[in-house]
Design a protein around this motif. Structure first.
Motif, PDB file in Angstrom:
ATOM      1  N   LEU A 234       0.823  -1.195   0.000  1.00  0.00           N
ATOM      2  CA  LEU A 234       0.000   0.000   0.000  1.00  0.00           C
ATOM      3  C   LEU A 234       0.864   1.255   0.000  1.00  0.00           C
ATOM      4  CD1 LEU A 234      -2.823  -0.888   2.570  1.00  0.00           C
ATOM      5  CD2 LEU A 234      -2.670  -1.442   0.132  1.00  0.00           C
ATOM      6  N   SER A 235       0.232   2.367  -0.343  1.00  0.00           N
ATOM      7  CA  SER A 235       0.950   3.647  -0.368  1.00  0.00           C
ATOM      8  C   SER A 235       1.104   4.247   1.025  1.00  0.00           C
ATOM      9  CB  SER A 235       0.205   4.636  -1.270  1.00  0.00           C
ATOM     10  OG  SER A 235      -1.094   4.892  -0.760  1.00  0.00           O
ATOM     11  N   LEU A 236       0.446   3.669   2.011  1.00  0.00           N
ATOM     12  CA  LEU A 236       0.503   4.205   3.372  1.00  0.00           C
ATOM     13  C   LEU A 236       1.922   4.145   3.928  1.00  0.00           C
ATOM     14  CD1 LEU A 236      -2.605   2.702   5.197  1.00  0.00           C
ATOM     15  CD2 LEU A 236      -2.410   4.854   3.983  1.00  0.00           C
ATOM     16  N   ASP A 237       2.235   5.109   4.762  1.00  0.00           N
ATOM     17  CA  ASP A 237       3.456   5.083   5.572  1.00  0.00           C
ATOM     18  C   ASP A 237       2.997   4.899   7.014  1.00  0.00           C
ATOM     19  OD1 ASP A 237       5.557   6.043   7.357  1.00  0.00           O
ATOM     20  OD2 ASP A 237       6.610   6.625   5.532  1.00  0.00           O
ATOM     21  N   GLN A 395     -18.708  12.184  -9.381  1.00  0.00           N
ATOM     22  CA  GLN A 395     -18.635  10.732  -9.331  1.00  0.00           C
ATOM     23  C   GLN A 395     -17.902  10.296  -8.064  1.00  0.00           C
ATOM     24  OE1 GLN A 395     -20.086   8.637 -11.467  1.00  0.00           O
ATOM     25  NE2 GLN A 395     -20.820  10.322 -12.759  1.00  0.00           N
ATOM     26  N   PRO A 396     -18.111   9.054  -7.611  1.00  0.00           N
ATOM     27  CA  PRO A 396     -17.330   8.562  -6.471  1.00  0.00           C
ATOM     28  C   PRO A 396     -15.834   8.548  -6.810  1.00  0.00           C
ATOM     29  CG  PRO A 396     -19.192   7.112  -6.916  1.00  0.00           C
ATOM     30  CD  PRO A 396     -19.106   8.065  -8.070  1.00  0.00           C
ATOM     31  N   THR A 397     -15.001   8.643  -5.799  1.00  0.00           N
ATOM     32  CA  THR A 397     -13.557   8.576  -6.032  1.00  0.00           C
ATOM     33  C   THR A 397     -13.167   7.168  -6.460  1.00  0.00           C
ATOM     34  OG1 THR A 397     -13.106   8.040  -3.712  1.00  0.00           O
ATOM     35  CG2 THR A 397     -13.081  10.372  -4.342  1.00  0.00           C
ATOM     36  N   PRO A 398     -12.119   7.022  -7.282  1.00  0.00           N
ATOM     37  CA  PRO A 398     -11.715   5.697  -7.762  1.00  0.00           C
ATOM     38  C   PRO A 398     -10.749   4.979  -6.828  1.00  0.00           C
ATOM     39  CG  PRO A 398     -10.431   7.371  -8.883  1.00  0.00           C
ATOM     40  CD  PRO A 398     -11.372   8.104  -7.961  1.00  0.00           C
ATOM     41  N   VAL A 399     -10.628   5.428  -5.579  1.00  0.00           N
ATOM     42  CA  VAL A 399      -9.684   4.812  -4.648  1.00  0.00           C
ATOM     43  C   VAL A 399     -10.043   3.345  -4.436  1.00  0.00           C
ATOM     44  CG1 VAL A 399     -10.948   5.346  -2.513  1.00  0.00           C
ATOM     45  CG2 VAL A 399      -8.445   5.229  -2.490  1.00  0.00           C
ATOM     46  N   GLU A 400      -9.028   2.511  -4.184  1.00  0.00           N
ATOM     47  CA  GLU A 400      -9.199   1.055  -4.152  1.00  0.00           C
ATOM     48  C   GLU A 400      -9.726   0.560  -2.808  1.00  0.00           C
ATOM     49  OE1 GLU A 400      -6.428   2.657  -4.737  1.00  0.00           O
ATOM     50  OE2 GLU A 400      -5.800   2.308  -6.811  1.00  0.00           O
ATOM     51  N   ILE A 454      -4.449   4.092  -3.049  1.00  0.00           N
ATOM     52  CA  ILE A 454      -3.796   3.604  -1.834  1.00  0.00           C
ATOM     53  C   ILE A 454      -2.804   2.493  -2.166  1.00  0.00           C
ATOM     54  CG2 ILE A 454      -5.694   4.217  -0.289  1.00  0.00           C
ATOM     55  CD1 ILE A 454      -6.434   1.198  -0.342  1.00  0.00           C
ATOM     56  N   LEU A 455      -2.509   2.302  -3.464  1.00  0.00           N
ATOM     57  CA  LEU A 455      -1.524   1.305  -3.879  1.00  0.00           C
ATOM     58  C   LEU A 455      -0.208   2.007  -4.199  1.00  0.00           C
ATOM     59  CD1 LEU A 455      -3.706  -0.984  -6.184  1.00  0.00           C
ATOM     60  CD2 LEU A 455      -3.289  -1.173  -3.716  1.00  0.00           C
ATOM     61  N   HIS A 456       0.886   1.398  -3.784  1.00  0.00           N
ATOM     62  CA  HIS A 456       2.195   2.013  -3.954  1.00  0.00           C
ATOM     63  C   HIS A 456       2.830   1.556  -5.256  1.00  0.00           C
ATOM     64  CE1 HIS A 456       5.867   3.960  -3.045  1.00  0.00           C
ATOM     65  NE2 HIS A 456       6.551   2.874  -2.739  1.00  0.00           N
ATOM     66  N   ASN A 457       3.521   2.478  -5.898  1.00  0.00           N
ATOM     67  CA  ASN A 457       4.298   2.193  -7.107  1.00  0.00           C
ATOM     68  C   ASN A 457       3.451   1.718  -8.278  1.00  0.00           C
ATOM     69  OD1 ASN A 457       6.761   2.964  -6.086  1.00  0.00           O
ATOM     70  ND2 ASN A 457       7.290   0.913  -5.355  1.00  0.00           N
ATOM     71  N   GLY A 458       2.147   1.952  -8.202  1.00  0.00           N
ATOM     72  CA  GLY A 458       1.364   1.739  -9.401  1.00  0.00           C
ATOM     73  C   GLY A 458       1.670   2.858 -10.378  1.00  0.00           C
TER      74      GLY A 458
END
Length: 593
Positions: A234-237, A395-400, A454-458
């Motif tokens: 995930l992109s979270l730290d 529109q809704p956000t496209p977050v995963e 919320i995905l990292h390095n995509g």
């Protein structure tokens, strides 16, 4: 088929006339017939042997070729293909952007009983209640003494509980191996992770299914054996998430808020570094969802994604940005701000009397509803709607996250001129804090659309250009002035050049209308403004600041100080070095009075 008689009459008569023995003729015919039969059987047997030999030659050739192919190929781990694969497949770990574990699997055991094998059902039930106080003794005695052949007692138990049950010594108590989902950081990032449950179960295994958050949204990927156990990153730290949640929790209590949300996002990639929603929960012990009442009262409710609110004056920068882009105004253009502004039977008022006119910059700095409404009038409903659509507000956000589709903005049924005016200053259109963070990131990104992830390095999605870079820079300069001399002065974190906009919106009643003493307070910020890298949006639900003689609810007194503390704490962790001295933004020198 024509058969030759053993005693042909013509040969018998001839033999008698010549004095020969007729029986010799019969014996000779029997011998000839036997020889013919043997020849036929021999030919048949030879044919069968030939067929069998060819079959074995083909089989051994096939096996030999396959063995040769395997010997020449690279070795591979065998893949399980039987019907138990969905149960036996392990669920992948979830990691933060630095490889720290957010969710993993832990080997444990399940406890079940086979009552026909029990020696002392009543005594066993009493001892189990001593180990598991949540069990009911009478119910266990009834189940153990009835006609049941099998029943689950506990789907997962700790090693200490396993030993205690083992010490009971009843042969009717049995253990099954299990893999349970473990969230080692407890409630940290709970709304993003979501949680899990057991799916298909057997006495020797059980599959794990996601029930919310990224666990549900990426469930198929996490369970796919083809990934060979590769973790989901995930992109979270984790460190930033911990700081944001800690400060937000303290701020929510200090400001007497019902709830709170915060989002920290990278400007260039749209990656979410931290996302918090309070109150929260522990996904290791996920509570049951509410069956009645307001969904936002549940700790399961993700305010950052699902919470759809009127975000107040944070929207004013979109009206001024669009007017700048269309060439309708410049930052110095003077706008009529005489209050109240009358439109038909509607009156639009400012929080304070700002005089007869303000420049466009000061409309943002002072947060004038009247000035923004007049700018929205210049734009018109159709152009405003198209612009906000490109910014992602329809529109809704496209977050995963599985909850993302439920965060659909609430739009006016008819986008009239009065709707356009009220939407210009943040009333009449409801969106989530994540929508707001994405839109502010778009401005900070030089006017190029940013989508949250919320995905990292995509691979970052290169969005469409929403406004020119010049317009984006002018908008950032106006938001910087909001912090240096406007409604967000408490957000001026020394050395980190914060720009932003406050928003205080009356909270809508479920039955219609607005509360008079309840607000949604929001501060949307960008830092550092001279080289925008991060966006922080922080929202408080029903805050009240009570340090003075009168209660204060505006965002400048509630959301801004909390956001400033978040920036003060996370900026060094992000590698930002504090800067001293005058700040210049594309030729504009910003100096404090």
């Amino acid at each position: 088929m024509i058969r030759t008689p053993l005693r042909p009459l013509a040969r018998i008569l001839h033999a008698r006339t010549t004095g020969q023995n007729p029986d010799e003729i019969e014996r000779e015919n029997i011998r000839l017939r036997g020889e013919a039969t043997r020849d036929k059987e021999r030919a048949r047997a030879e044919t069968r042997l030939l067929v069998v030999a060819v079959f074995f030659l083909a089989a051994f050739s096939t096996v030999g070729l396959r063995m040769g192919g395997l010997a020449a190929s690279e070795p591979q781990e065998p893949q399980l293909t039987n019907s138990d694969a969905p149960i036996l497949a392990q669920r992948a770990d979830i990691l933060d952007r630095k490889g720290r574990v957010l969710a993993t699997n832990l080997v444990t055991h399940a406890l079940y009983a086979q009552p026909p094998m029990m020696v002392d059902p009543v005594g066993t039930a009493e001892k189990l209640v001593g180990i598991f106080p949540d069990l009911e003794r009478d119910r266990l005695v009834k189940d153990f003494s009835g006609g049941r052949k099998f029943l689950w007692i506990k789907k997962k138990i700790s090693p200490e509980q396993l030993q205690a049950v083992h010490d009971i010594g009843d042969p009717g108590l049995l253990f099954g191996p299990r893999e349970m989902r473990l969230y080692p950081n407890g409630a940290l990032a709970a709304h993003i992770l979501g949680g899990s449950r057991f799916g298909a179960e057997g006495v020797s295994s059980a599959e794990i299914l996601g029930v919310a958050g990224v666990e549900k949204a990426r469930d198929a990927w996490l369970r796919d054996p083809a990934n060979q156990g590769a973790p989901l990153e995930l992109s979270l730290d984790l460190t930033l998430q911990s700081v944001v949640e800690e400060v937000l929790d303290g701020g929510m209590k200090l400001m007497n808020s019902k709830g709170a949300a915060a989002i920290l996002m990278e400007v260039k990639t749209g990656e979410v570094l931290a996302m918090a929603s309070l109150p929260d929960f522990d996904p290791n012990d996920r509570p049951a969802p509410l069956t009645k009442g307001d969904a936002s009262d549940s700790p399961l409710f993700n305010r950052a994604v699902q919470g759809v609110y009127e975000l107040g004056s944070t929207f004013k920068i979109f009206a001024t940005s669009q007017a700048l882009e269309l060439g309708l105004v410049s930052p110095e253009t003077m706008i009529n701000t005489k209050s109240p502004m009358t439109y038909g039977r509607h009156k639009i008022r400012d929080f304070h009397n700002y005089g007869p006119e303000l420049s466009v910059t000061d409309v943002i700095v002072e947060s004038s509803n009247v000035g923004t409404a007049r700018i929205a009038q210049m734009i018109g409903p159709e152009r405003q709607k198209a612009f906000l659509e490109t910014m992602g507000f329809t529109q809704p956000t496209p977050v995963e996250l599985i909850e993302a589709p439920t965060g659909r903005p609430l739009l006016p049924q008819k986008w009239s001129e009065i709707s356009s005016m009220t939407i210009g200053y943040g009333h009449g259109l409801s969106a989530s804090p994540l929508h707001l963070a994405s839109a502010y990131a778009t401005i900070a990104n030089g006017g190029i659309k940013v989508e949250p992830t919320i995905l990292h390095n995509g691979a970052p999605k290169i969005g469409a250009r929403v406004m020119s870079e010049a317009t984006a820079q002018k908008s950032l300069a106006m938001m910087r002035a909001v912090v240096t001399r406007g409604t967000a002065s408490f957000g001026d974190v020394k050395g980190y050049q914060v720009a932003g906009k406050t928003g205080t919106a009356d909270k809508a009643k479920p039955t219609g209308g607005y509360y008079k003493d309840k607000v949604i307070a929001t501060f949307a910020s960008v830092f550092p403004v001279t080289d925008p890298k991060y966006v922080l949006v922080l929202t408080l639900d029903e805050p009240v600041e009570t340090s003075g003689s009168m209660p204060r609810r505006t965002a400048g007194w509630t959301a801004v100080p909390v956001a400033a503390e978040v920036i003060r704490r996370v900026a060094p962790l992000l590698g930002l070095r504090p800067e001293e001295g005058p700040e210049t933004l594309h030729g504009i020198t910003l100096v404090k009075d």
